[in-house]
Design a protein around this motif. Structure first.
Motif, PDB file in Angstrom:
ATOM      1  N   HIS A  60      77.390  60.461-112.561  1.00 17.59           N
ATOM      2  CA  HIS A  60      77.179  59.275-111.722  1.00 17.59           C
ATOM      3  C   HIS A  60      75.715  58.853-111.762  1.00 17.59           C
ATOM      4  CE1 HIS A  60      81.199  59.062-110.107  1.00 17.59           C
ATOM      5  NE2 HIS A  60      81.160  60.378-109.961  1.00 17.59           N
ATOM      6  N   HIS A  61      75.496  57.559-111.802  1.00 11.67           N
ATOM      7  CA  HIS A  61      74.124  57.029-111.785  1.00 11.67           C
ATOM      8  C   HIS A  61      73.712  56.596-110.377  1.00 11.67           C
ATOM      9  CE1 HIS A  61      76.160  53.174-111.626  1.00 11.67           C
ATOM     10  NE2 HIS A  61      75.005  52.609-111.331  1.00 11.67           N
ATOM     11  N   ARG A  62      74.695  56.511-109.473  1.00 13.84           N
ATOM     12  CA  ARG A  62      74.434  56.026-108.120  1.00 13.84           C
ATOM     13  C   ARG A  62      75.377  56.701-107.143  1.00 13.84           C
ATOM     14  NH1 ARG A  62      77.062  51.989-105.949  1.00 13.84           N
ATOM     15  NH2 ARG A  62      76.273  50.937-104.135  1.00 13.84           N
ATOM     16  N   LEU A  63      74.816  57.082-105.981  1.00 18.47           N
ATOM     17  CA  LEU A  63      75.595  57.689-104.902  1.00 18.47           C
ATOM     18  C   LEU A  63      75.365  56.880-103.632  1.00 18.47           C
ATOM     19  CD1 LEU A  63      74.564  61.426-105.438  1.00 18.47           C
ATOM     20  CD2 LEU A  63      76.491  60.208-106.474  1.00 18.47           C
ATOM     21  N   THR A  64      76.370  56.868-102.748  1.00 17.16           N
ATOM     22  CA  THR A  64      76.200  56.201-101.462  1.00 17.16           C
ATOM     23  C   THR A  64      76.586  57.155-100.332  1.00 17.16           C
ATOM     24  OG1 THR A  64      78.436  55.248-101.435  1.00 17.16           O
ATOM     25  CG2 THR A  64      76.673  53.903-102.406  1.00 17.16           C
ATOM     26  N   ILE A  65      76.048  56.863 -99.167  1.00 14.79           N
ATOM     27  CA  ILE A  65      76.385  57.577 -97.938  1.00 14.79           C
ATOM     28  C   ILE A  65      76.273  56.556 -96.819  1.00 14.79           C
ATOM     29  CG2 ILE A  65      74.049  58.403 -97.394  1.00 14.79           C
ATOM     30  CD1 ILE A  65      75.476  61.229 -96.964  1.00 14.79           C
ATOM     31  N   ASP A  66      77.106  56.690 -95.783  1.00 11.87           N
ATOM     32  CA  ASP A  66      77.178  55.612 -94.786  1.00 11.87           C
ATOM     33  C   ASP A  66      77.240  56.145 -93.359  1.00 11.87           C
ATOM     34  OD1 ASP A  66      79.713  56.669 -94.966  1.00 11.87           O
ATOM     35  OD2 ASP A  66      80.715  54.765 -95.338  1.00 11.87           O
ATOM     36  N   PRO A  67      76.150  56.746 -92.876  1.00 14.30           N
ATOM     37  CA  PRO A  67      76.147  57.249 -91.501  1.00 14.30           C
ATOM     38  C   PRO A  67      76.185  56.115 -90.485  1.00 14.30           C
ATOM     39  CG  PRO A  67      73.919  57.244 -92.368  1.00 14.30           C
ATOM     40  CD  PRO A  67      74.833  56.876 -93.516  1.00 14.30           C
ATOM     41  N   ALA A  68      76.600  56.466 -89.272  1.00 16.33           N
ATOM     42  CA  ALA A  68      76.476  55.516 -88.174  1.00 16.33           C
ATOM     43  C   ALA A  68      75.000  55.151 -88.043  1.00 16.33           C
ATOM     44  CB  ALA A  68      76.995  56.131 -86.880  1.00 16.33           C
ATOM     45  N   ALA A  69      74.722  53.895 -87.815  1.00 15.73           N
ATOM     46  CA  ALA A  69      73.331  53.435 -87.734  1.00 15.73           C
ATOM     47  C   ALA A  69      72.567  54.126 -86.607  1.00 15.73           C
ATOM     48  CB  ALA A  69      73.290  51.920 -87.557  1.00 15.73           C
ATOM     49  N   ALA A  70      73.262  54.619 -85.604  1.00 20.58           N
ATOM     50  CA  ALA A  70      72.619  55.299 -84.481  1.00 20.58           C
ATOM     51  C   ALA A  70      72.410  56.799 -84.734  1.00 20.58           C
ATOM     52  CB  ALA A  70      73.453  55.110 -83.214  1.00 20.58           C
ATOM     53  N   ASN A  71      72.930  57.308 -85.833  1.00 25.43           N
ATOM     54  CA  ASN A  71      72.837  58.743 -86.124  1.00 25.43           C
ATOM     55  C   ASN A  71      71.508  59.033 -86.821  1.00 25.43           C
ATOM     56  OD1 ASN A  71      73.210  61.430 -86.724  1.00 25.43           O
ATOM     57  ND2 ASN A  71      75.304  61.164 -87.479  1.00 25.43           N
ATOM     58  N   THR A  72      70.443  58.998 -86.048  1.00 24.27           N
ATOM     59  CA  THR A  72      69.094  59.111 -86.615  1.00 24.27           C
ATOM     60  C   THR A  72      68.838  60.450 -87.291  1.00 24.27           C
ATOM     61  OG1 THR A  72      68.219  59.763 -84.455  1.00 24.27           O
ATOM     62  CG2 THR A  72      68.101  57.428 -85.021  1.00 24.27           C
ATOM     63  N   ALA A  73      69.427  61.527 -86.794  1.00 25.28           N
ATOM     64  CA  ALA A  73      69.219  62.842 -87.418  1.00 25.28           C
ATOM     65  C   ALA A  73      69.823  62.862 -88.822  1.00 25.28           C
ATOM     66  CB  ALA A  73      69.816  63.944 -86.554  1.00 25.28           C
ATOM     67  N   ALA A  74      71.020  62.318 -88.976  1.00 21.84           N
ATOM     68  CA  ALA A  74      71.650  62.277 -90.296  1.00 21.84           C
ATOM     69  C   ALA A  74      70.841  61.395 -91.245  1.00 21.84           C
ATOM     70  CB  ALA A  74      73.085  61.759 -90.176  1.00 21.84           C
ATOM     71  N   ILE A  75      70.418  60.257 -90.770  1.00 18.80           N
ATOM     72  CA  ILE A  75      69.643  59.334 -91.604  1.00 18.80           C
ATOM     73  C   ILE A  75      68.349  59.989 -92.070  1.00 18.80           C
ATOM     74  CG2 ILE A  75      68.361  57.147 -91.587  1.00 18.80           C
ATOM     75  CD1 ILE A  75      70.645  56.159 -89.610  1.00 18.80           C
ATOM     76  N   ARG A  76      67.677  60.689 -91.187  1.00 15.36           N
ATOM     77  CA  ARG A  76      66.444  61.410 -91.545  1.00 15.36           C
ATOM     78  C   ARG A  76      66.733  62.454 -92.636  1.00 15.36           C
ATOM     79  NH1 ARG A  76      64.897  62.141 -86.734  1.00 15.36           N
ATOM     80  NH2 ARG A  76      66.020  64.082 -86.360  1.00 15.36           N
TER      81      ARG A  76
ATOM     82  N   GLY B  47      84.548  54.534 -78.005  1.00 15.04           N
ATOM     83  CA  GLY B  47      85.863  54.003 -78.351  1.00 15.04           C
ATOM     84  C   GLY B  47      85.796  52.624 -78.977  1.00 15.04           C
ATOM     85  N   GLY B  48      84.611  52.027 -79.007  1.00 12.77           N
ATOM     86  CA  GLY B  48      84.446  50.707 -79.611  1.00 12.77           C
ATOM     87  C   GLY B  48      84.091  50.822 -81.094  1.00 12.77           C
ATOM     88  N   TRP B  49      83.421  49.815 -81.579  1.00 12.07           N
ATOM     89  CA  TRP B  49      82.981  49.784 -82.980  1.00 12.07           C
ATOM     90  C   TRP B  49      81.487  50.032 -83.051  1.00 12.07           C
ATOM     91  CZ3 TRP B  49      86.465  49.918 -86.721  1.00 12.07           C
ATOM     92  CH2 TRP B  49      87.750  49.491 -86.426  1.00 12.07           C
ATOM     93  N   ALA B  50      81.047  50.675 -84.116  1.00 15.97           N
ATOM     94  CA  ALA B  50      79.627  50.977 -84.305  1.00 15.97           C
ATOM     95  C   ALA B  50      79.169  50.476 -85.661  1.00 15.97           C
ATOM     96  CB  ALA B  50      79.385  52.476 -84.210  1.00 15.97           C
ATOM     97  N   ASP B  51      77.920  50.079 -85.724  1.00 16.93           N
ATOM     98  CA  ASP B  51      77.338  49.684 -86.999  1.00 16.93           C
ATOM     99  C   ASP B  51      77.133  50.923 -87.872  1.00 16.93           C
ATOM    100  OD1 ASP B  51      77.203  47.118 -86.008  1.00 16.93           O
ATOM    101  OD2 ASP B  51      75.042  47.168 -85.659  1.00 16.93           O
ATOM    102  N   GLY B  52      77.226  50.722 -89.163  1.00 15.97           N
ATOM    103  CA  GLY B  52      76.947  51.783 -90.127  1.00 15.97           C
ATOM    104  C   GLY B  52      75.742  51.399 -90.967  1.00 15.97           C
ATOM    105  N   LEU B  53      75.040  52.390 -91.460  1.00 17.41           N
ATOM    106  CA  LEU B  53      73.915  52.155 -92.354  1.00 17.41           C
ATOM    107  C   LEU B  53      74.331  52.563 -93.752  1.00 17.41           C
ATOM    108  CD1 LEU B  53      70.942  51.405 -92.886  1.00 17.41           C
ATOM    109  CD2 LEU B  53      70.390  53.824 -92.456  1.00 17.41           C
ATOM    110  N   LEU B  54      74.405  51.607 -94.650  1.00 16.39           N
ATOM    111  CA  LEU B  54      74.698  51.918 -96.041  1.00 16.39           C
ATOM    112  C   LEU B  54      73.402  52.376 -96.697  1.00 16.39           C
ATOM    113  CD1 LEU B  54      76.623  51.990 -98.453  1.00 16.39           C
ATOM    114  CD2 LEU B  54      76.019  49.601 -98.895  1.00 16.39           C
TER     115      LEU B  54
END
Length: 163
Positions: A108-124, A147-154
């Motif tokens: 693979h030349h490219r990988l993606t991951i998509d944590p919840a935008a509020a999950n700062t520890a994972a993003i770090r 129980g609602g919807w959350a933004d994700g960070l691609l």
């Protein structure tokens, strides 16, 4: 898709190996921990994941999915670890180990991951591997805390960027 049965991927501090029947109860307990359940739903099948092992103990699971169409070839990664092992660099090591395998062995030349935008520890953690933010995906996934919807960070990582 998992590595061939019996193959383990060795990181600096973790081993990634196919899950075994004996791991299912442990992984089920981990994914229900409040700190993990805030970001993860209970998977349908842990057998499609790799166990993350540190110090001889299953501490979580990591999975990947591959898009194999030649025009869009890439892979995605998801991970959860027991809260008891958060902040120790083990998630970073697990993601880095799998990323290197996906790039070197699966091509693979490219990988993606998509944590919840509020999950700062994972993003770090993902930034330490070399993943870079691409953009916010609005109302992307369920927010298990409300129980609602959350933004994700691609986030994505190109093959020559993995640390």
């Amino acid at each position: 898709m998992n590595p061939p049965q019996g193959v383990a991927l060795q990181g600096a501090s973790v081993v990634l190996r196919p899950t075994a029947d004996g791991d299912i109860e442990t992984l089920g307990r981990i994914v229900r921990e409040p700190e993990v359940a805030a970001w993860w739903s209970v998977p349908d099948d842990y057998r499609e994941m790799l166990a993350v092992v540190a110090d001889g103990e299953v501490i979580g699971a990591i999975q990947f999915d591959e898009e194999t169409h030649p025009e869009f070839r890439h892979a995605t990664i998801d991970i959860f670890l027991t809260a008891q092992r958060h902040g120790q660099g083990l998630g970073t090591d697990a993601v880095r180990t799998l990323a290197r395998w996906l790039i070197r062995e699966r091509g693979h030349h490219r990988l993606t991951i998509d944590p919840a935008a509020a999950n700062t520890a994972a993003i770090r953690s993902y930034r330490k591997v070399g993943f870079k933010p691409v953009g916010i995906m609005r109302a992307y996934g369920r927010d298990y805390r409300t129980g609602g919807w959350a933004d994700g960070l691609l986030m994505d990582l190109l093959a020559d960027e993995v640390t």
